[in-house]
Design a protein around this motif. Structure first.
Motif, mmCIF file in Angstrom:
data_model
loop_
_atom_site.group_PDB
_atom_site.id
_atom_site.type_symbol
_atom_site.label_atom_id
_atom_site.label_comp_id
_atom_site.label_asym_id
_atom_site.label_seq_id
_atom_site.Cartn_x
_atom_site.Cartn_y
_atom_site.Cartn_z
ATOM 1 N N LEU A 96 38.488 68.009 73.768
ATOM 2 C CA LEU A 96 39.616 67.178 74.193
ATOM 3 C C LEU A 96 40.877 67.776 73.594
ATOM 4 O O LEU A 96 40.864 68.231 72.448
ATOM 5 N N ALA A 97 41.943 67.801 74.377
ATOM 6 C CA ALA A 97 43.234 68.270 73.872
ATOM 7 C C ALA A 97 44.311 67.267 74.257
ATOM 8 O O ALA A 97 44.289 66.700 75.356
ATOM 9 N N LEU A 98 45.225 67.032 73.327
ATOM 10 C CA LEU A 98 46.448 66.291 73.608
ATOM 11 C C LEU A 98 47.543 67.337 73.735
ATOM 12 O O LEU A 98 47.691 68.196 72.850
ATOM 13 N N VAL A 123 48.975 59.991 78.693
ATOM 14 C CA VAL A 123 48.688 58.955 77.688
ATOM 15 C C VAL A 123 49.961 58.488 76.992
ATOM 16 O O VAL A 123 49.937 57.495 76.252
ATOM 17 N N ASP A 124 51.077 59.193 77.232
ATOM 18 C CA ASP A 124 52.370 58.762 76.711
ATOM 19 C C ASP A 124 53.444 59.447 77.547
ATOM 20 O O ASP A 124 53.271 60.589 77.974
ATOM 21 N N ALA A 125 54.530 58.725 77.789
ATOM 22 C CA ALA A 125 55.622 59.300 78.578
ATOM 23 C C ALA A 125 56.958 58.760 78.091
ATOM 24 O O ALA A 125 57.065 57.593 77.706
ATOM 25 N N THR A 126 57.936 59.659 78.075
ATOM 26 C CA THR A 126 59.327 59.266 77.851
ATOM 27 C C THR A 126 60.107 59.845 79.031
ATOM 28 O O THR A 126 59.527 60.500 79.905
ATOM 29 N N THR A 127 61.404 59.651 79.029
ATOM 30 C CA THR A 127 62.202 60.203 80.139
ATOM 31 C C THR A 127 62.295 61.725 80.077
ATOM 32 O O THR A 127 62.659 62.353 81.061
ATOM 33 N N SER A 128 61.934 62.312 78.938
ATOM 34 C CA SER A 128 62.049 63.774 78.820
ATOM 35 C C SER A 128 60.748 64.479 78.439
ATOM 36 O O SER A 128 60.742 65.699 78.269
ATOM 37 N N PHE A 132 49.753 64.620 77.636
ATOM 38 C CA PHE A 132 48.584 64.610 78.504
ATOM 39 C C PHE A 132 47.319 64.665 77.652
ATOM 40 O O PHE A 132 47.296 65.299 76.593
ATOM 41 N N GLU A 133 46.268 64.041 78.150
ATOM 42 C CA GLU A 133 44.928 64.145 77.570
ATOM 43 C C GLU A 133 44.090 64.903 78.578
ATOM 44 O O GLU A 133 43.968 64.485 79.725
#
Length: 171
Positions: A96-98, A123-128, A132-133
């Motif tokens: 598994l990689a983040l 698995v996480d997002a901001t505007t910039s 990814f998992e």
């Protein structure tokens, strides 16, 4: 008489041990003493009472050196079993990689498109940026990272390889 040195081969070892302080250092020391690198190392408790752990080690060595390493691992007191999954036959390996990718506009769109192709989850997002998992074999993750470098790779955290033999028998 001339002895031909055999080339190093990649091996995945499953080592079942008593879960006690210092065992990981002792096992790593066996590799260090011979000058062999551990390419991947994962450890996890595998019994409900947390008394036994499984250590998965990926390394490269010639067959005679690997035999010596396995023999020495088997002699360590808290080691229950050592299985060379590579020699034992068919087995499944996953990692598994983040993966953090920053970008806007077309680069952001391309990162999302590539993630979909590689079945990576956001698995996480901001505007910039995105995190990814992605899971799969080493080659799949390596290729995903190569592509993400082109669209804004910022950081990577990898778990190391988890591996298990195929079939009904335990390692």
């Amino acid at each position: 008489m001339h002895i031909t040195q055999q080339p190093a081969e990649r091996h995945t070892l499953a080592v079942v041990v008593d879960n006690e302080p210092g065992i990981l250092a002792r096992i790593a020391g066996l590799f260090t003493a011979r000058g062999y690198n551990i390419e991947s190392l994962t450890v996890s408790e595998i019994t409900e009472d947390k008394a036994v752990s499984r250590i998965t080690i990926v390394t490269s060595a010639s067959p005679p050196v690997m035999e010596q390493i396995i023999a020495q691992l088997e002699r360590l007191i808290p080691v229950h079993t050592v299985t060379d999954l590579t020699v034992a036959g068919a087995h499944v390996e996953r990692e598994l990689a983040l993966v953090k990718v920053a970008g806007t506009g077309d680069k952001r769109i391309e990162a999302l498109r590539l993630a979909e192709v590689y079945r990576a989850r956001v698995v996480d997002a901001t505007t910039s940026s995105f995190v990814f998992e992605v899971t799969g074999g080493v080659d799949k993750i390596d290729k995903f990272l190569e592509l993400m470098r082109e669209v804004g790779l910022v950081e990577v955290a990898r778990t190391g390889i988890a591996a298990i033999a195929r079939g009904k028998e335990a390692a």
